[in-house]
Design a protein around this motif. Structure first.
Motif, PDB file in Angstrom:
ATOM      1  N   SER A  29       0.773  -1.175   0.008  1.00 34.54           N
ATOM      2  CA  SER A  29      -0.064   0.064  -0.120  1.00 34.54           C
ATOM      3  C   SER A  29       1.055   1.290   0.165  1.00 34.54           C
ATOM      4  CB  SER A  29      -0.911   0.018   1.270  1.00 34.54           C
ATOM      5  OG  SER A  29      -1.730  -1.092   1.242  1.00 34.54           O
ATOM      6  N   LYS A  30       1.946   1.260   0.895  1.00 39.92           N
ATOM      7  CA  LYS A  30       2.885   2.639   0.769  1.00 39.92           C
ATOM      8  C   LYS A  30       3.576   2.708  -0.467  1.00 39.92           C
ATOM      9  CE  LYS A  30       5.291   3.602   4.420  1.00 39.92           C
ATOM     10  NZ  LYS A  30       6.091   3.709   5.702  1.00 39.92           N
ATOM     11  N   GLN A  69       2.691   5.897  -2.523  1.00 38.72           N
ATOM     12  CA  GLN A  69       3.793   6.986  -2.923  1.00 38.72           C
ATOM     13  C   GLN A  69       4.307   7.261  -4.117  1.00 38.72           C
ATOM     14  OE1 GLN A  69       6.607   6.038   0.269  1.00 38.72           O
ATOM     15  NE2 GLN A  69       5.240   6.347   1.867  1.00 38.72           N
ATOM     16  N   GLU A  70       4.445   5.983  -4.817  1.00 37.87           N
ATOM     17  CA  GLU A  70       5.323   5.866  -6.180  1.00 37.87           C
ATOM     18  C   GLU A  70       4.523   5.423  -7.574  1.00 37.87           C
ATOM     19  OE1 GLU A  70       9.204   4.118  -5.604  1.00 37.87           O
ATOM     20  OE2 GLU A  70       8.935   4.296  -3.418  1.00 37.87           O
ATOM     21  N   GLY A  71       3.258   4.783  -6.943  1.00 34.50           N
ATOM     22  CA  GLY A  71       2.394   4.232  -8.105  1.00 34.50           C
ATOM     23  C   GLY A  71       2.899   2.852  -8.226  1.00 34.50           C
ATOM     24  N   MET A  83      23.263  -4.960  -5.486  1.00 37.20           N
ATOM     25  CA  MET A  83      22.903  -3.674  -6.187  1.00 37.20           C
ATOM     26  C   MET A  83      21.523  -3.650  -6.038  1.00 37.20           C
ATOM     27  SD  MET A  83      24.087  -1.033  -7.508  1.00 37.20           S
ATOM     28  CE  MET A  83      25.570  -1.423  -7.902  1.00 37.20           C
ATOM     29  N   VAL A  84      20.757  -4.666  -6.069  1.00 33.56           N
ATOM     30  CA  VAL A  84      19.364  -4.882  -6.060  1.00 33.56           C
ATOM     31  C   VAL A  84      19.085  -4.277  -4.502  1.00 33.56           C
ATOM     32  CG1 VAL A  84      17.319  -6.306  -5.624  1.00 33.56           C
ATOM     33  CG2 VAL A  84      18.721  -6.578  -7.600  1.00 33.56           C
ATOM     34  N   SER A  85      19.596  -4.905  -3.530  1.00 29.66           N
ATOM     35  CA  SER A  85      19.422  -4.251  -2.238  1.00 29.66           C
ATOM     36  C   SER A  85      19.742  -2.988  -2.067  1.00 29.66           C
ATOM     37  CB  SER A  85      20.453  -5.149  -1.210  1.00 29.66           C
ATOM     38  OG  SER A  85      20.142  -6.549  -1.196  1.00 29.66           O
ATOM     39  N   LYS A  86      20.598  -2.455  -2.514  1.00 30.45           N
ATOM     40  CA  LYS A  86      20.989  -1.226  -2.383  1.00 30.45           C
ATOM     41  C   LYS A  86      20.124  -0.288  -3.031  1.00 30.45           C
ATOM     42  CE  LYS A  86      25.281  -0.780  -0.404  1.00 30.45           C
ATOM     43  NZ  LYS A  86      25.342   0.221   0.656  1.00 30.45           N
ATOM     44  N   LEU A  87      19.511  -0.647  -4.417  1.00 32.29           N
ATOM     45  CA  LEU A  87      18.703   0.208  -5.195  1.00 32.29           C
ATOM     46  C   LEU A  87      17.295   0.372  -4.297  1.00 32.29           C
ATOM     47  CD1 LEU A  87      19.326  -0.749  -8.810  1.00 32.29           C
ATOM     48  CD2 LEU A  87      19.355   1.338  -7.868  1.00 32.29           C
ATOM     49  N   ASN A  88      16.890  -0.872  -4.024  1.00 39.09           N
ATOM     50  CA  ASN A  88      15.551  -0.633  -3.371  1.00 39.09           C
ATOM     51  C   ASN A  88      15.743   0.033  -2.070  1.00 39.09           C
ATOM     52  OD1 ASN A  88      13.459  -2.244  -4.583  1.00 39.09           O
ATOM     53  ND2 ASN A  88      15.144  -3.825  -4.594  1.00 39.09           N
ATOM     54  N   ALA A  89      16.844   0.043  -1.526  1.00 40.85           N
ATOM     55  CA  ALA A  89      16.820   0.792  -0.056  1.00 40.85           C
ATOM     56  C   ALA A  89      17.455   2.348  -0.022  1.00 40.85           C
ATOM     57  CB  ALA A  89      18.036   0.177   0.804  1.00 40.85           C
ATOM     58  N   ASP A  90      18.009   2.631  -1.345  1.00 43.68           N
ATOM     59  CA  ASP A  90      18.775   3.859  -1.513  1.00 43.68           C
ATOM     60  C   ASP A  90      18.675   4.501  -2.927  1.00 43.68           C
ATOM     61  OD1 ASP A  90      20.264   6.007  -0.526  1.00 43.68           O
ATOM     62  OD2 ASP A  90      21.986   5.154  -1.275  1.00 43.68           O
ATOM     63  N   ARG A  91      17.505   4.155  -3.515  1.00 47.68           N
ATOM     64  CA  ARG A  91      17.237   5.099  -4.657  1.00 47.68           C
ATOM     65  C   ARG A  91      16.579   6.356  -4.666  1.00 47.68           C
ATOM     66  NH1 ARG A  91      14.737   2.424 -10.309  1.00 47.68           N
ATOM     67  NH2 ARG A  91      14.751   4.181 -11.572  1.00 47.68           N
ATOM     68  N   LYS A  92      16.877   7.210  -4.900  1.00 47.98           N
ATOM     69  CA  LYS A  92      16.291   8.600  -4.878  1.00 47.98           C
ATOM     70  C   LYS A  92      15.061   8.766  -5.855  1.00 47.98           C
ATOM     71  CE  LYS A  92      20.778  10.431  -3.140  1.00 47.98           C
ATOM     72  NZ  LYS A  92      20.292  10.292  -1.953  1.00 47.98           N
ATOM     73  N   ALA A  93      14.119   9.593  -5.267  1.00 46.31           N
ATOM     74  CA  ALA A  93      12.805  10.025  -6.021  1.00 46.31           C
ATOM     75  C   ALA A  93      13.541  10.453  -7.442  1.00 46.31           C
ATOM     76  CB  ALA A  93      12.029  10.891  -5.413  1.00 46.31           C
ATOM     77  N   GLY A  94      12.875   9.937  -8.399  1.00 42.76           N
ATOM     78  CA  GLY A  94      13.043  10.511 -10.050  1.00 42.76           C
ATOM     79  C   GLY A  94      14.427  10.200 -10.284  1.00 42.76           C
ATOM     80  N   GLU A  95      15.277   9.320  -9.611  1.00 44.10           N
ATOM     81  CA  GLU A  95      16.344   8.978 -10.189  1.00 44.10           C
ATOM     82  C   GLU A  95      16.440   7.705 -11.207  1.00 44.10           C
ATOM     83  OE1 GLU A  95      20.780   8.747  -7.940  1.00 44.10           O
ATOM     84  OE2 GLU A  95      19.295   7.506  -7.113  1.00 44.10           O
TER      85      GLU A  95
END
Length: 338
Positions: A190-191, A195-197, A271-283
């Motif tokens: 839901s979150k 927040q991101e569609g 990289m999957v772990s890092k992306l899901n935890a630390d990808r900035k909005a619009g990046e």
């Protein structure tokens, strides 16, 4: 690759024979990707075409439970990938988590793991059998077997990851953020959507493909080669061994394959772990990967490798054992060694 229809020695005979490479056969293999056997209990009825004469096993999803059973390893592995300094060791991590949150904390993230990998198991194993048959028997009949195994497994995993990706995204966010991004699967879904569609559930798809496709290519091709080599070393044809021995070979071949899987796919897993935890909005994905790599360097791509080898080796061995045991239960031959 022969289209003969062997019967595994000692197998339970189905009430209605399942013809190899028929639609029912591929359906059974798809079901086998998510089915395992628990201790003997009265089972719910199967469909007529998949109903063995003996009705003594209670059937539950298998790929999901095998992954779910190692959630404690996965939880610590993901957190150490994102923050290498968070724990000094796996034992210290489990002690710390258990003292603060109890057993529920040690298995945090089990729900998206169970659902996601059950869906993935259906797509991966079922599609692999389909594409192995069509690539090897119909489209490229003279191709080397290993090439067929690699092509079939890559195609199957490409499809399976479309089902896995949303649940993997939720799992990683739950496990790698402190305090947790969400407390359960429903809240996480839901979150992200709010927040991101729905696109937010798939923002890790490309890295997931980069991790899972090489992983599955190694998993299936190495398994098939390992099983063939084991039977060659034993010096007798596969059909001369009983089903317990054949599934034992499947377990050993699965563990060998699992070690290779873990090593080949580990940088993409980080990289999957890092992306899901630390990808900035619009990046963008490429921009995020570049930024993360600059921060962690090449050595950072190998954080948690030892833990993952232990986890994936065990997972892969039990998945092949469960999958081939289910095939034997339906009177079908085990995988590989033909």
């Amino acid at each position: 690759m022969s289209s003969a229809k062997p019967q595994a020695p000692g197998a339970v005979t189905p009430a209605r024979k399942i013809e190899l490479f028929s639609g029912t056969y591929f359906a059974a293999c798809t079901l086998g990707g998510i089915i395992g056997t628990n201790p003997p209990l009265p089972s719910p009825p199967l469909t007529p075409l998949l109903q063995p004469q003996s009705n003594t096993l209670f059937l539950l999803p298998a790929c999901g439970p095998t992954h779910t059973s190692v959630t404690p390893l996965d939880l610590v592995k993901c957190r150490r990938q994102v923050d290498p300094k968070i724990y000094s060791s796996n034992i210290q991590a489990w002690r710390s988590i258990y003292s603060a949150e109890g057993l529920r904390g040690v298995f945090f993230g089990w729900a998206p793991t169970l659902v996601g990998y059950s869906f993935q198991g259906a797509g991966k194993y079922g599609a692999y059998e389909v594409f192995k048959y069509y690539y090897g028997e119909k489209l490229f009949p003279n191709s080397p077997k290993t090439i067929v195994y690699l092509g079939a497994s890559a195609t199957a995993e490409f499809i399976a990851d479309l089902f896995l990706c949303p649940f993997e995204a939720i799992k990683v966010r739950m496990q790698t953020t402190l305090p947790p991004y969400a407390s359960n699967l429903r809240e996480g879904w839901s979150k992200i959507v709010a927040q991101e569609g729905f696109g937010g559930l798939y923002k890790g798809l490309y890295p997931l493909w980069a991790r899972q496709i090489p992983y599955t290519m190694v998993k299936f091709a190495t398994f098939e080669s390992a099983v063939a080599q084991i039977y060659s070393t034993l010096g007798k044809p596969k059909e001369s061994y009983n089903t317990l021995q054949q599934t034992g070979v499947s377990f050993l071949g699965g563990y060998i394959a699992g070690i290779g899987c873990a090593v080949v796919s580990h940088p993409a897993d980080v990289m999957v772990s890092k992306l899901n935890a630390d990808r900035k909005a619009g990046e963008g994905a490429g921009q995020a990967i570049g930024r993360i790599y600059r921060n962690i360097g090449f050595s950072g791509l190998w954080n948690g490798l030892g833990t993952r080898i232990a986890m994936i080796g065990t997972l892969t061995a039990f998945q092949w054992l469960i999958y081939d045991s289910f095939k034997v239960y339906l009177g079908l031959p085990t995988t590989g060694g033909h």
